[in-house]
Scaffold this motif. Structure first.
Motif, PDB file in Angstrom:
ATOM      1  N   ALA A   1       0.830  -1.204   0.000  1.00  0.00           N
ATOM      2  CA  ALA A   1       0.000   0.000   0.000  1.00  0.00           C
ATOM      3  C   ALA A   1       0.865   1.254   0.000  1.00  0.00           C
ATOM      4  O   ALA A   1       0.582   2.219  -0.726  1.00  0.00           O
ATOM      5  CB  ALA A   1      -0.927  -0.005   1.215  1.00  0.00           C
ATOM      6  N   GLY A   2       1.914   1.248   0.805  1.00  0.00           N
ATOM      7  CA  GLY A   2       2.790   2.406   0.858  1.00  0.00           C
ATOM      8  C   GLY A   2       3.498   2.655  -0.468  1.00  0.00           C
ATOM      9  O   GLY A   2       3.636   3.804  -0.915  1.00  0.00           O
ATOM     10  N   HIS A   3       3.934   1.576  -1.107  1.00  0.00           N
ATOM     11  CA  HIS A   3       4.601   1.697  -2.411  1.00  0.00           C
ATOM     12  C   HIS A   3       3.651   2.291  -3.448  1.00  0.00           C
ATOM     13  O   HIS A   3       4.026   3.206  -4.196  1.00  0.00           O
ATOM     14  CB  HIS A   3       5.086   0.318  -2.855  1.00  0.00           C
ATOM     15  N   LEU A   4       2.436   1.798  -3.472  1.00  0.00           N
ATOM     16  CA  LEU A   4       1.446   2.297  -4.435  1.00  0.00           C
ATOM     17  C   LEU A   4       1.063   3.739  -4.139  1.00  0.00           C
ATOM     18  O   LEU A   4       0.862   4.545  -5.058  1.00  0.00           O
ATOM     19  CB  LEU A   4       0.206   1.400  -4.418  1.00  0.00           C
TER      20      LEU A   4
ATOM     21  N   LEU B   1      -7.808  10.889  -2.106  1.00  0.00           N
ATOM     22  CA  LEU B   1      -6.685  11.716  -1.647  1.00  0.00           C
ATOM     23  C   LEU B   1      -6.490  11.582  -0.141  1.00  0.00           C
ATOM     24  O   LEU B   1      -5.355  11.405   0.338  1.00  0.00           O
ATOM     25  CB  LEU B   1      -6.922  13.173  -2.035  1.00  0.00           C
ATOM     26  N   ALA B   2      -7.580  11.661   0.607  1.00  0.00           N
ATOM     27  CA  ALA B   2      -7.477  11.557   2.059  1.00  0.00           C
ATOM     28  C   ALA B   2      -6.910  10.203   2.471  1.00  0.00           C
ATOM     29  O   ALA B   2      -6.050  10.115   3.366  1.00  0.00           O
ATOM     30  CB  ALA B   2      -8.851  11.786   2.698  1.00  0.00           C
TER      31      ALA B   2
ATOM     32  N   GLU C   1      -3.310   9.209   4.362  1.00  0.00           N
ATOM     33  CA  GLU C   1      -3.258   8.382   5.561  1.00  0.00           C
ATOM     34  C   GLU C   1      -2.248   7.252   5.413  1.00  0.00           C
ATOM     35  O   GLU C   1      -1.489   6.940   6.337  1.00  0.00           O
ATOM     36  CB  GLU C   1      -4.653   7.785   5.850  1.00  0.00           C
ATOM     37  N   ILE C   2      -2.248   6.620   4.235  1.00  0.00           N
ATOM     38  CA  ILE C   2      -1.296   5.532   3.976  1.00  0.00           C
ATOM     39  C   ILE C   2       0.130   6.054   4.055  1.00  0.00           C
ATOM     40  O   ILE C   2       1.015   5.432   4.658  1.00  0.00           O
ATOM     41  CB  ILE C   2      -1.555   4.895   2.590  1.00  0.00           C
ATOM     42  N   LEU C   3       0.375   7.214   3.456  1.00  0.00           N
ATOM     43  CA  LEU C   3       1.713   7.789   3.440  1.00  0.00           C
ATOM     44  C   LEU C   3       2.182   8.166   4.843  1.00  0.00           C
ATOM     45  O   LEU C   3       3.365   8.020   5.171  1.00  0.00           O
ATOM     46  CB  LEU C   3       1.753   9.003   2.522  1.00  0.00           C
TER      47      LEU C   3
END
Length: 285
Positions: A248-251, A274-275, A279-281
């Protein structure tokens, strides 16, 4: 005769759902093969001899034979013969929609979203008045859905994160999620009124509204009575595996800037994209 509309994707964004439900509308005729693949696969294989040796031709023939409605359905026998055993010329492509008569006809090939600008220019010359349907899905989860599809086909081990990351970074996956490129290429040749932009979230939670919008776009009977009883059916469900945080972070890093631009263009559903991406980042190392 030419198709009245093209559904160009995006892959894993609900195109099969639209195909199956539109196919039940009395004002619509759709080919018995959902994905024609002329502009992305067959155009450079105009001679039948070259098409026969292609993987896509053999795969489509196998599917048609296996399906119950395939060659045992004599209504479609002539269409099948034309599709599989004629030279793949522009005239051949246009002839595939002749059975539709006065009904609206369409080609559902998500691969068209990845076409380069010069190929879209060719399409515009061949079918300048065609309408375009393009469904968008959060590119993070569109890519993950594509990965799950590869796992279902047993061509990828979902627990091999290095292999999954390599697949995500492949041109095949990246192009299918590059909505900005697709929009730029198609909008360079087709007017705004010729394009319908929908969202995967509508397929999930606003099925009636989405179908009615598409009916209106295609200028067919948009009475609520035209809504089929199959709108809540889930077509081509993938295996249910949550996206690992690393993936998820990579994507999220790949698509963050694109999602910001898409949000400025569309708002609405992309606000949540976007939100969630942010959050993932924030959780990613």
């Amino acid at each position: 005769m030419s198709p009245d509309f093209l559904c160009i994707g995006a892959q894993k964004s609900g195109t099969t759902w639209i195909y199956r439900n539109l196919n039940k509308h009395p004002d619509v005729w759709l080919p018995p093969i959902k994905e024609i693949h002329y502009f992305d696969k067959y155009q450079d294989k105009a001679n039948l001899s070259s098409a026969i040796f292609s993987q896509i031709w053999r795969r489509q023939l196998k599917i048609r034979i296996r399906k119950r409605y395939g060659f045992r359905d004599f209504k479609n026998l002539k269409w099948d013969f034309t599709f599989f055993f004629r030279n793949h010329t522009p005239e051949w492509y246009l002839s595939l929609f002749e059975p539709g008569g006065s009904k609206k006809t369409g080609d559902f090939t998500p691969g068209y979203a990845t076409l380069p600008s010069r190929q879209v220019a060719f399409i515009e010359k061949l079918i300048p008045n065609v309408k375009i349907i393009f469904l968008l899905r959060n590119p993070i989860y569109r890519a993950w859905s594509q990965i799950r599809m590869e796992v279902r086909k047993q061509s990828l081990n979902i627990n091999d994160h290095d292999a999954v990351l390599k697949k995500i970074d492949s041109n095949k996956v990246r192009l299918r999620g590059d909505y900005l490129r697709t929009l730029d290429n198609w909008r360079s040749y087709y007017q705004k009124g010729q394009m319908f932009i929908g969202f995967f979230e509508q397929v999930i939670s606003c099925q009636k509204e989405l179908l009615l919008q598409i009916y209106q776009f295609l200028e067919i009977n948009d009475s609520p009575e035209m809504i089929p009883n199959t709108i809540h059916h889930n077509y081509n469900p993938g295996i249910k595996v949550h996206i690992p945080p690393k993936i998820a972070g990579h994507l999220a890093k790949i698509y963050y800037e694109d999602i910001k631009k898409l949000n400025s263009m569309f708002g609405g559903y992309t606000d949540k994209w976007l939100a969630h991406t942010e959050e993932i980042l924030q959780r990613s190392p």
